[in-house]
Design an enzyme around this catalytic site. Sequence first.
Site, PDB file in Angstrom:
ATOM      1  CE1 TYR A  50      -4.694  -1.997  -3.500  1.00  0.00           C
ATOM      2  CE2 TYR A  50      -5.738  -0.332  -4.873  1.00  0.00           C
ATOM      3  CZ  TYR A  50      -4.613  -1.021  -4.477  1.00  0.00           C
ATOM      4  OH  TYR A  50      -3.402  -0.727  -5.046  1.00  0.00           O
ATOM      5  N   GLY A  99      -3.965 -13.343  -3.867  1.00  0.00           N
ATOM      6  CA  GLY A  99      -3.049 -12.239  -3.608  1.00  0.00           C
ATOM      7  C   GLY A  99      -1.669 -12.443  -4.213  1.00  0.00           C
ATOM      8  CB  SER A 122      -3.894 -15.014 -10.665  1.00  0.00           C
ATOM      9  OG  SER A 122      -5.042 -14.478 -10.058  1.00  0.00           O
ATOM     10  N   GLY A 127      -7.068 -15.507  -6.994  1.00  0.00           N
ATOM     11  CA  GLY A 127      -7.728 -14.865  -5.848  1.00  0.00           C
ATOM     12  C   GLY A 127      -6.978 -15.048  -4.552  1.00  0.00           C
ATOM     13  CG  HIS A 176      -2.079  -1.054   0.930  1.00  0.00           C
ATOM     14  ND1 HIS A 176      -3.169  -0.811   0.130  1.00  0.00           N
ATOM     15  CD2 HIS A 176      -2.184  -2.343   1.347  1.00  0.00           C
ATOM     16  CE1 HIS A 176      -3.924  -1.903   0.085  1.00  0.00           C
ATOM     17  NE2 HIS A 176      -3.344  -2.851   0.805  1.00  0.00           N
ATOM     18  CG  ASP A 218       0.290  -6.387  -8.045  1.00  0.00           C
ATOM     19  OD1 ASP A 218       1.117  -6.192  -7.134  1.00  0.00           O
ATOM     20  OD2 ASP A 218      -0.945  -6.414  -7.861  1.00  0.00           O
TER      21      ASP A 218
HETATM   22  C1  GLA Z   1      -2.567  -4.937  -4.841  1.00  0.00           C
HETATM   23  C2  GLA Z   1      -2.400  -3.876  -5.924  1.00  0.00           C
HETATM   24  C3  GLA Z   1      -0.993  -3.282  -5.891  1.00  0.00           C
HETATM   25  C4  GLA Z   1      -0.601  -2.840  -4.489  1.00  0.00           C
HETATM   26  C5  GLA Z   1      -0.914  -3.937  -3.460  1.00  0.00           C
HETATM   27  C6  GLA Z   1      -0.689  -3.455  -2.055  1.00  0.00           C
HETATM   28  O1  GLA Z   1      -1.749  -6.036  -5.115  1.00  0.00           O
HETATM   29  O2  GLA Z   1      -2.657  -4.412  -7.188  1.00  0.00           O
HETATM   30  O3  GLA Z   1      -0.899  -2.213  -6.804  1.00  0.00           O
HETATM   31  O4  GLA Z   1      -1.227  -1.637  -4.152  1.00  0.00           O
HETATM   32  O5  GLA Z   1      -2.234  -4.400  -3.572  1.00  0.00           O
HETATM   33  O6  GLA Z   1       0.649  -3.187  -1.848  1.00  0.00           O
END
Ligand code: GLA
Length: 334
Positions: free
Chosen positions: A197, A105, A108, A103, A19, A149
């Site tokens: 989020y 984290g 994917s 799903g 974050h 990501d």
């Molecule tokens: C998800 C989002 C990323 C990032 C993380 C938290 O994976 O896709 O951009 O913000 O949460 O670090």
Amino acid sequence: MTNHFVARAPGRVNLIGDHTDYTGGLVLPMTIDRWTVIEGSHGESTITLTSADEPDPVSITLPVENPAAAEPRWGRYVAGVAAEIGVTAIPIVGHVTTTIPVGAGLSSSAALEVAAALALGFDGTAADLAQLARRAEHRASGVPCGIMDQLCIAAGVADHALLIDCHTLEIEAVPVPHNADVIVQFVAHRTLAGSEYAQRVAECERAERLIGPLRLATLADVRTIDDPLIQRRARHVVSENQRVRDFAVALRTNDLATAGRLMLESHHSLRDDYETSTPAINEAVRQMCATPGVYGARMTGGGFGGCIVALTAPGTTTTGWVVRAVDGATIDRT
Ligand code: GLA
């Protein structure tokens, strides 16, 4: 002329720096040795994809105008990418397989976007690929995600984590120490991830209206914020950026005890100040950290479920699996 292609994109796990990306902060993720693969050939006028894990195929008419309306839902990520590429998107017929748990984290969806962009003919730098895939994610899912990501997946380096400055998009590959294992443990599928989020993103925007860019702010600046909730959110981001810097130094100097301590501090900050953890994740981190040989552990990624990540002595017995960093996304055409 043959036009067969295989596009491959790995998943990712974030070692520290969660974050922080959407305020242009620092992150330190690494790719994992699990991939989404799209194999196929050029088609006539549509994108037609089947998936080993989904009952319904995707058939997308080009050009795409509203990716968020694509059905079935998994096709939205591909439609988002096609919409971003625009008129030069190549029609394809193909099949999708993945070894990245969906799903959980481990990105994917970002892996699918990046693989799809390569399959549909995107040709450019890793940073441009990541930015395109990020915009596709926004359009497909409505989640205002950061760049971490997609950039990690596009730019991955085998056996290295990536220290990414999400403001400049500068990347420094940091070797994962040979005398440590990185462990991922699945805890639970994510819940409420999208709306919570977006709320965190909005809270950071409120903090930035008060004290300016969080990537430049100090803890003294954070203390001037009157609203206690916004102050806690900002404190997480500012302290997390510093932990990423310190963690990169700890990895480079092979100070695994310090690296582990920073991971746990990061977890506590996400749990208490940022409120993106869950009781099950907290319990998994507690148990992991109580295991002999574990230097530290934390929630990883967006939170509200998903996985934990741990740094351990080699061969430590845990309920998770050892992951290895691999090179970023590729396409082979024959
Ligand atoms: C998800 C989002 C990323 C990032 C993380 C938290 O994976 O896709 O951009 O913000 O949460 O670090």
